[in-house]
Design a protein around this motif. Sequence first.
Motif, PDB file in Angstrom:
ATOM      1  N   PHE A 171       0.747  -1.060  -0.095  1.00 58.23           N
ATOM      2  CA  PHE A 171      -0.004  -0.181  -0.023  1.00 58.23           C
ATOM      3  C   PHE A 171       1.020   1.264  -0.102  1.00 58.23           C
ATOM      4  O   PHE A 171       1.938   1.373   0.759  1.00 58.23           O
ATOM      5  N   TYR A 172       0.383   2.353  -0.512  1.00 51.85           N
ATOM      6  CA  TYR A 172       1.151   3.577  -0.733  1.00 51.85           C
ATOM      7  C   TYR A 172       0.282   4.863  -0.511  1.00 51.85           C
ATOM      8  O   TYR A 172      -0.833   4.705  -1.075  1.00 51.85           O
ATOM      9  N   VAL A 189      -4.360  11.483   6.353  1.00 54.41           N
ATOM     10  CA  VAL A 189      -3.328  10.579   6.826  1.00 54.41           C
ATOM     11  C   VAL A 189      -3.528   9.706   8.227  1.00 54.41           C
ATOM     12  O   VAL A 189      -3.446   8.810   8.254  1.00 54.41           O
ATOM     13  N   ASP A 190      -4.448  10.536   8.924  1.00 53.17           N
ATOM     14  CA  ASP A 190      -4.899  10.109  10.339  1.00 53.17           C
ATOM     15  C   ASP A 190      -5.688   8.742   9.886  1.00 53.17           C
ATOM     16  O   ASP A 190      -5.639   7.812  10.673  1.00 53.17           O
ATOM     17  N   ILE A 191      -6.806   8.861   9.022  1.00 53.88           N
ATOM     18  CA  ILE A 191      -7.727   8.017   8.496  1.00 53.88           C
ATOM     19  C   ILE A 191      -6.779   6.716   8.136  1.00 53.88           C
ATOM     20  O   ILE A 191      -7.047   5.391   8.639  1.00 53.88           O
ATOM     21  N   THR A 192      -5.855   6.842   7.381  1.00 50.11           N
ATOM     22  CA  THR A 192      -5.040   5.847   6.652  1.00 50.11           C
ATOM     23  C   THR A 192      -4.379   5.123   7.806  1.00 50.11           C
ATOM     24  O   THR A 192      -4.264   3.816   7.720  1.00 50.11           O
ATOM     25  N   VAL A 193      -3.550   5.886   8.638  1.00 44.43           N
ATOM     26  CA  VAL A 193      -2.688   5.262   9.448  1.00 44.43           C
ATOM     27  C   VAL A 193      -3.484   4.356  10.522  1.00 44.43           C
ATOM     28  O   VAL A 193      -3.278   3.121  10.995  1.00 44.43           O
ATOM     29  N   ALA A 230       1.067  -7.849   4.382  1.00 49.94           N
ATOM     30  CA  ALA A 230       0.966  -6.435   3.467  1.00 49.94           C
ATOM     31  C   ALA A 230       1.984  -5.423   4.128  1.00 49.94           C
ATOM     32  O   ALA A 230       2.634  -5.515   5.257  1.00 49.94           O
ATOM     33  N   THR A 231       2.465  -4.331   3.358  1.00 51.31           N
ATOM     34  CA  THR A 231       3.167  -3.180   3.731  1.00 51.31           C
ATOM     35  C   THR A 231       2.565  -1.867   3.503  1.00 51.31           C
ATOM     36  O   THR A 231       1.674  -1.731   2.590  1.00 51.31           O
ATOM     37  N   PHE A 232       2.983  -0.915   4.076  1.00 52.10           N
ATOM     38  CA  PHE A 232       2.486   0.561   3.875  1.00 52.10           C
ATOM     39  C   PHE A 232       3.690   1.525   3.726  1.00 52.10           C
ATOM     40  O   PHE A 232       4.288   1.551   4.969  1.00 52.10           O
ATOM     41  N   ALA A 233       3.714   2.144   2.611  1.00 56.81           N
ATOM     42  CA  ALA A 233       4.634   3.527   2.751  1.00 56.81           C
ATOM     43  C   ALA A 233       3.920   4.778   2.667  1.00 56.81           C
ATOM     44  O   ALA A 233       2.882   4.905   1.916  1.00 56.81           O
ATOM     45  N   LEU A 234       4.403   5.598   3.426  1.00 56.07           N
ATOM     46  CA  LEU A 234       3.853   6.886   3.359  1.00 56.07           C
ATOM     47  C   LEU A 234       4.823   7.974   2.895  1.00 56.07           C
ATOM     48  O   LEU A 234       5.923   8.092   3.635  1.00 56.07           O
ATOM     49  N   ILE A 285       5.836   1.771   9.586  1.00 57.07           N
ATOM     50  CA  ILE A 285       5.484   2.380   8.529  1.00 57.07           C
ATOM     51  C   ILE A 285       6.704   2.776   7.656  1.00 57.07           C
ATOM     52  O   ILE A 285       7.699   3.626   8.208  1.00 57.07           O
ATOM     53  N   ASP A 286       6.908   2.607   6.314  1.00 51.73           N
ATOM     54  CA  ASP A 286       8.075   2.843   5.613  1.00 51.73           C
ATOM     55  C   ASP A 286       7.546   4.523   5.077  1.00 51.73           C
ATOM     56  O   ASP A 286       6.774   4.963   4.278  1.00 51.73           O
ATOM     57  N   VAL A 287       8.269   5.274   5.953  1.00 53.97           N
ATOM     58  CA  VAL A 287       8.281   6.932   5.724  1.00 53.97           C
ATOM     59  C   VAL A 287       9.027   7.357   4.867  1.00 53.97           C
ATOM     60  O   VAL A 287      10.141   7.296   5.345  1.00 53.97           O
ATOM     61  N   LEU A 288       8.792   8.228   3.882  1.00 58.06           N
ATOM     62  CA  LEU A 288       9.429   8.848   3.125  1.00 58.06           C
ATOM     63  C   LEU A 288       9.184  10.341   3.051  1.00 58.06           C
ATOM     64  O   LEU A 288       8.146  10.793   2.726  1.00 58.06           O
ATOM     65  N   GLU A 289      10.199  10.983   3.609  1.00 56.49           N
ATOM     66  CA  GLU A 289       9.991  12.370   4.144  1.00 56.49           C
ATOM     67  C   GLU A 289      10.629  13.348   3.287  1.00 56.49           C
ATOM     68  O   GLU A 289      11.815  13.095   2.610  1.00 56.49           O
ATOM     69  N   GLY A 290      10.181  14.573   3.003  1.00 61.96           N
ATOM     70  CA  GLY A 290      10.702  15.640   2.206  1.00 61.96           C
ATOM     71  C   GLY A 290      10.266  15.623   0.722  1.00 61.96           C
ATOM     72  O   GLY A 290       9.560  14.716   0.267  1.00 61.96           O
ATOM     73  N   MET A 291      10.913  16.686  -0.116  1.00 62.68           N
ATOM     74  CA  MET A 291      10.702  16.701  -1.372  1.00 62.68           C
ATOM     75  C   MET A 291      11.695  15.717  -2.057  1.00 62.68           C
ATOM     76  O   MET A 291      12.693  15.352  -1.668  1.00 62.68           O
ATOM     77  N   LEU A 292      10.971  15.262  -3.265  1.00 60.61           N
ATOM     78  CA  LEU A 292      11.669  14.261  -4.207  1.00 60.61           C
ATOM     79  C   LEU A 292      11.800  14.588  -5.511  1.00 60.61           C
ATOM     80  O   LEU A 292      10.917  15.320  -6.096  1.00 60.61           O
ATOM     81  N   PRO A 293      12.991  14.550  -6.304  1.00 60.20           N
ATOM     82  CA  PRO A 293      12.852  14.776  -7.712  1.00 60.20           C
ATOM     83  C   PRO A 293      11.686  14.014  -8.324  1.00 60.20           C
ATOM     84  O   PRO A 293      11.391  12.927  -7.882  1.00 60.20           O
ATOM     85  N   ARG A 294      11.253  14.598  -9.386  1.00 62.39           N
ATOM     86  CA  ARG A 294       9.991  14.239 -10.015  1.00 62.39           C
ATOM     87  C   ARG A 294      10.341  12.624 -10.613  1.00 62.39           C
ATOM     88  O   ARG A 294       9.468  11.757 -10.525  1.00 62.39           O
ATOM     89  N   SER A 295      11.374  12.239 -11.163  1.00 62.87           N
ATOM     90  CA  SER A 295      11.874  10.837 -11.499  1.00 62.87           C
ATOM     91  C   SER A 295      11.644   9.783 -10.279  1.00 62.87           C
ATOM     92  O   SER A 295      11.226   8.700 -10.200  1.00 62.87           O
ATOM     93  N   GLU A 296      12.018  10.165  -9.045  1.00 63.29           N
ATOM     94  CA  GLU A 296      11.832   9.538  -7.772  1.00 63.29           C
ATOM     95  C   GLU A 296      10.271   9.178  -7.315  1.00 63.29           C
ATOM     96  O   GLU A 296       9.908   8.300  -7.139  1.00 63.29           O
TER      97      GLU A 296
END
Length: 344
Positions: free
Chosen positions: A138-139, A153-157, A170-174, A190-201
């Motif tokens: 899940f993502y 985000v509160d609902i999802t978590v 199952a896994t969940f990335a936020l 939870i796999d948390v990806l924080e901050g701005m990412l380049p468009r390609s990522e």
Amino acid sequence: MHVLPDASIFGVRAYADQKSVRAPHPAAVPPKTKLADWLATIDTMIVGEVLVPRTLDLALDAGVRVLYIPNVDWAKLGASAGAWVEWVQAHPEVGIIAKSAQVQKCLAGHGVPSTLVPWSIPDEVVRDRPTPPKATRFYMNAGLGGWQDRRGVDITVKAWRIVQAECPDATFALKTIRPAKDYGLDLRGIDVLEGMLPRSEVMAKYGEVDVLLYPSRWEGFGLSLLEALHAGLPAVATDGWPMNEMVEHEHNGLLVHAERGKDVRLAPRWECDVQAFADAMIRIAKDHDLRRRLTCPQPGELVARHGAFRRKLQAAVAGKQPPTCLLLHGANPPGNSARRSPDY
């Protein structure tokens, strides 16, 4: 700009410095140029989301054609949605573009006529992708989380904690631009990806997951939802608009019933039950055949949507009318589907 190749882009340096944002057009405006003088050199101004009345008045005074593409959740002038409506009604020379049929209906209900351009994005449409047989990934792309936690985000978590007990594989990335600690939620595991990412990522991430979670309370449009659909992901989303204008239940995702609350400016607010959202997640995680069927169900629909978007926006902005076509086809459509991608 993808569908208006003849237009020039004049970027603000603070935004151009962000890795995820396209660089400005090389035809830079000289420093200290007066806004009114610069406006006199352009043909059409396109303004998105927020109403900037003084700038638009200057543009109109200079004879510039002005097009405004509002997000109904930002339909405000000062703190008032009523003042926003009054300004737009008092300026019929400003062309209003509605991003969806429900947005157009909403604007019409407030006495604001508009041109409908069902919105699309230039991302390539993924026509097929494998689905893993067991563990569902899940993502959620939460962005900044939204004012008043509108992204849910509160609902999802909370829903994820229920899902974990039923679907331990199952896994969940936020993905979040807002610092994770600011949500005030327990994000352990939870796999948390924080901050701005380049468009390609950002785009690469859609290829690493299976299901998008989108329990938004309201949206101006929902670009990240359309991004995921272009990537072939099914979505679990609330059934209010504009989410239900892009996700069709059991066709390219699952819609979870949400109660309508008090409007946010001109946008409806939707609230779904955590258990109901978790149930939809559990269903799509356990039913592999369902997940396969909802993945890349009809890529041609998105291709056709983008084609219509291109034609309608070019007509609205540049006055280019779409060509008249004669379509020849056999009397009997293909047996497997009358809506195959090549037919578009």
